[in-house]
Scaffold this active site. Structure first.
Site, PDB file in Angstrom:
ATOM      1  N   LYS A   1      -9.073   0.449  12.348  1.00  0.00           N
ATOM      2  CA  LYS A   1      -8.712   1.537  13.259  1.00  0.00           C
ATOM      3  C   LYS A   1      -9.917   1.989  14.091  1.00  0.00           C
ATOM      4  O   LYS A   1     -11.055   1.623  13.805  1.00  0.00           O
ATOM      5  CB  LYS A   1      -8.121   2.689  12.438  1.00  0.00           C
ATOM      6  CG  LYS A   1      -6.803   2.322  11.742  1.00  0.00           C
ATOM      7  CD  LYS A   1      -6.232   3.539  11.021  1.00  0.00           C
ATOM      8  CE  LYS A   1      -4.883   3.223  10.392  1.00  0.00           C
ATOM      9  NZ  LYS A   1      -4.291   4.417   9.729  1.00  0.00           N
TER      10      LYS A   1
ATOM     11  N   TYR B   1       4.579   2.855  14.170  1.00  0.00           N
ATOM     12  CA  TYR B   1       4.671   4.065  13.353  1.00  0.00           C
ATOM     13  C   TYR B   1       5.971   4.824  13.635  1.00  0.00           C
ATOM     14  O   TYR B   1       5.995   6.061  13.564  1.00  0.00           O
ATOM     15  CB  TYR B   1       3.455   4.958  13.598  1.00  0.00           C
ATOM     16  CG  TYR B   1       2.168   4.461  12.940  1.00  0.00           C
ATOM     17  CD1 TYR B   1       2.159   4.031  11.616  1.00  0.00           C
ATOM     18  CD2 TYR B   1       0.961   4.454  13.627  1.00  0.00           C
ATOM     19  CE1 TYR B   1       0.991   3.586  11.000  1.00  0.00           C
ATOM     20  CE2 TYR B   1      -0.217   4.017  13.026  1.00  0.00           C
ATOM     21  CZ  TYR B   1      -0.190   3.586  11.707  1.00  0.00           C
ATOM     22  OH  TYR B   1      -1.348   3.161  11.107  1.00  0.00           O
TER      23      TYR B   1
ATOM     24  N   PHE C   1       1.988  15.452  13.012  1.00  0.00           N
ATOM     25  CA  PHE C   1       0.721  14.798  13.356  1.00  0.00           C
ATOM     26  C   PHE C   1       0.889  13.553  14.227  1.00  0.00           C
ATOM     27  O   PHE C   1      -0.097  12.938  14.624  1.00  0.00           O
ATOM     28  CB  PHE C   1      -0.072  14.459  12.084  1.00  0.00           C
ATOM     29  CG  PHE C   1       0.654  13.541  11.120  1.00  0.00           C
ATOM     30  CD1 PHE C   1       0.694  12.166  11.321  1.00  0.00           C
ATOM     31  CD2 PHE C   1       1.289  14.061  10.001  1.00  0.00           C
ATOM     32  CE1 PHE C   1       1.341  11.321  10.436  1.00  0.00           C
ATOM     33  CE2 PHE C   1       1.955  13.223   9.101  1.00  0.00           C
ATOM     34  CZ  PHE C   1       1.980  11.845   9.333  1.00  0.00           C
TER      35      PHE C   1
ATOM     36  N   ARG D   1      -3.774  -3.768  -0.095  1.00  0.00           N
ATOM     37  CA  ARG D   1      -3.492  -2.335  -0.267  1.00  0.00           C
ATOM     38  C   ARG D   1      -4.387  -1.743  -1.374  1.00  0.00           C
ATOM     39  O   ARG D   1      -4.871  -0.622  -1.260  1.00  0.00           O
ATOM     40  CB  ARG D   1      -2.018  -2.108  -0.632  1.00  0.00           C
ATOM     41  CG  ARG D   1      -1.010  -2.539   0.415  1.00  0.00           C
ATOM     42  CD  ARG D   1      -0.811  -1.584   1.535  1.00  0.00           C
ATOM     43  NE  ARG D   1      -0.384  -0.266   1.131  1.00  0.00           N
ATOM     44  CZ  ARG D   1      -0.118   0.717   1.999  1.00  0.00           C
ATOM     45  NH1 ARG D   1      -0.242   0.520   3.309  1.00  0.00           N
ATOM     46  NH2 ARG D   1       0.267   1.893   1.582  1.00  0.00           N
TER      47      ARG D   1
ATOM     48  N   THR E   1      -3.959   6.274   0.946  1.00  0.00           N
ATOM     49  CA  THR E   1      -3.882   6.638   2.374  1.00  0.00           C
ATOM     50  C   THR E   1      -4.875   7.743   2.721  1.00  0.00           C
ATOM     51  O   THR E   1      -5.518   7.691   3.771  1.00  0.00           O
ATOM     52  CB  THR E   1      -2.449   7.113   2.705  1.00  0.00           C
ATOM     53  OG1 THR E   1      -1.538   6.060   2.375  1.00  0.00           O
ATOM     54  CG2 THR E   1      -2.307   7.472   4.172  1.00  0.00           C
TER      55      THR E   1
ATOM     56  N   ARG F   1     -11.273   2.756   1.736  1.00  0.00           N
ATOM     57  CA  ARG F   1     -11.092   4.140   2.189  1.00  0.00           C
ATOM     58  C   ARG F   1     -11.882   5.110   1.307  1.00  0.00           C
ATOM     59  O   ARG F   1     -12.418   6.102   1.782  1.00  0.00           O
ATOM     60  CB  ARG F   1      -9.604   4.498   2.182  1.00  0.00           C
ATOM     61  CG  ARG F   1      -8.830   3.870   3.346  1.00  0.00           C
ATOM     62  CD  ARG F   1      -7.355   3.884   3.069  1.00  0.00           C
ATOM     63  NE  ARG F   1      -6.529   3.616   4.228  1.00  0.00           N
ATOM     64  CZ  ARG F   1      -5.213   3.407   4.168  1.00  0.00           C
ATOM     65  NH1 ARG F   1      -4.587   3.449   2.997  1.00  0.00           N
ATOM     66  NH2 ARG F   1      -4.518   3.159   5.256  1.00  0.00           N
TER      67      ARG F   1
ATOM     68  N   ASN G   1      -8.518   6.915   8.748  1.00  0.00           N
ATOM     69  CA  ASN G   1      -8.661   6.342   7.403  1.00  0.00           C
ATOM     70  C   ASN G   1      -8.963   4.846   7.416  1.00  0.00           C
ATOM     71  O   ASN G   1      -8.467   4.080   6.606  1.00  0.00           O
ATOM     72  CB  ASN G   1      -7.434   6.677   6.540  1.00  0.00           C
ATOM     73  CG  ASN G   1      -6.151   6.113   7.103  1.00  0.00           C
ATOM     74  OD1 ASN G   1      -6.157   5.504   8.170  1.00  0.00           O
ATOM     75  ND2 ASN G   1      -5.063   6.281   6.387  1.00  0.00           N
TER      76      ASN G   1
ATOM     77  N   HIS H   1      -5.352  -0.055   8.607  1.00  0.00           N
ATOM     78  CA  HIS H   1      -3.933  -0.179   8.292  1.00  0.00           C
ATOM     79  C   HIS H   1      -3.743  -1.485   7.526  1.00  0.00           C
ATOM     80  O   HIS H   1      -4.412  -2.477   7.818  1.00  0.00           O
ATOM     81  CB  HIS H   1      -3.093  -0.237   9.576  1.00  0.00           C
ATOM     82  CG  HIS H   1      -1.696  -0.710   9.315  1.00  0.00           C
ATOM     83  ND1 HIS H   1      -0.714   0.129   8.842  1.00  0.00           N
ATOM     84  CD2 HIS H   1      -1.140  -1.955   9.396  1.00  0.00           C
ATOM     85  CE1 HIS H   1       0.396  -0.575   8.661  1.00  0.00           C
ATOM     86  NE2 HIS H   1       0.166  -1.837   8.984  1.00  0.00           N
TER      87      HIS H   1
ATOM     88  N   GLU I   1       4.978  -7.076  11.263  1.00  0.00           N
ATOM     89  CA  GLU I   1       3.721  -6.598  11.843  1.00  0.00           C
ATOM     90  C   GLU I   1       2.848  -7.754  12.337  1.00  0.00           C
ATOM     91  O   GLU I   1       2.170  -7.632  13.361  1.00  0.00           O
ATOM     92  CB  GLU I   1       2.978  -5.727  10.830  1.00  0.00           C
ATOM     93  CG  GLU I   1       3.710  -4.397  10.583  1.00  0.00           C
ATOM     94  CD  GLU I   1       3.081  -3.530   9.507  1.00  0.00           C
ATOM     95  OE1 GLU I   1       2.130  -3.977   8.824  1.00  0.00           O
ATOM     96  OE2 GLU I   1       3.544  -2.381   9.360  1.00  0.00           O
TER      97      GLU I   1
END
Ligand code: IDP
Ligand code: MG
Length: 147
Positions: A9, A49, A57, A85, A91, A102, A112, A115, A126
């Site tokens: 990100k 998203y 948010f 993950r 998250t 993270r 964070n 993704h 994706e």
């Protein structure tokens, strides 16, 4: 063998953490099959998203995700979807375990670090969304048999 989609990100790009996050993934033994920098726009974020669209948010998330280029990765390995993950951590970076990406690099939920796809179905969708069936390479590594 599974392939999963990762986005590094904008905070990762801004904080010069691209190589550190990629190093974590490689060190874990995951294979990088695709890697590209992309400028995301509102349309792709609305799609990616869409399940968050009614959250308060969401406008900030969209602004943040389009604030500078991201790095998209196609990454493979045995159970790669859940392994990535796990390596990414929770998250919310404040709740993520130390030793996770993270947990080690983040402090805010809106920035964070990365993704990662969360199921086989989302990984497929994706990977298609960000790579469009292009520039994902199947190849053998010398270390494949020994990892
Ligand atoms: P994930 O990234 O761990 O899969 P999701 O629940 O799918 O988490 O949420 C997608 C992204 O939306 C998160 O990574 C984070 O950037 C953002 N997000 C989720 N919850 C919040 C929140 O409460 N405040 C701000 N951003 C959030
Ligand atoms: Mg998610």
């Amino acid at each position: 063998m599974q392939t999963t989609l990762i986005l590094l990100k904008p905070d990762t790009v801004q904080r010069s953490l691209i190589w550190k996050v990629i190093a974590r993934l490689e060190r874990k033994g995951l294979k990088i099959n695709g890697l590209k920098m992309m400028q995301l726009d509102d349309a792709i974020i609305n799609e990616h998203y869409d399940f968050l669209m009614d959250k308060p948010f969401f406008p900030m998330l969209k602004e943040y995700m389009t604030s500078c280029p991201v790095v998209a990765l196609a990454v493979s390995g045995e159970n790669a979807i859940s392994v990535v993950r796990t390596v990414a951590g929770a998250t919310n970076p404040q709740e993520a375990q130390p030793g996770t990406i993270r947990g080690d690099f983040g402090m805010t939920i809106d920035a964070n670090i990365m993704h990662a796809s969360d199921s086989e179905d989302t990984a497929k969708v994706e990977l298609q969304r960000f790579f469009k069936g292009q520039d994902v390479f199947e190849y053998s590594k010398i270390s494949d048999d020994t990892l």
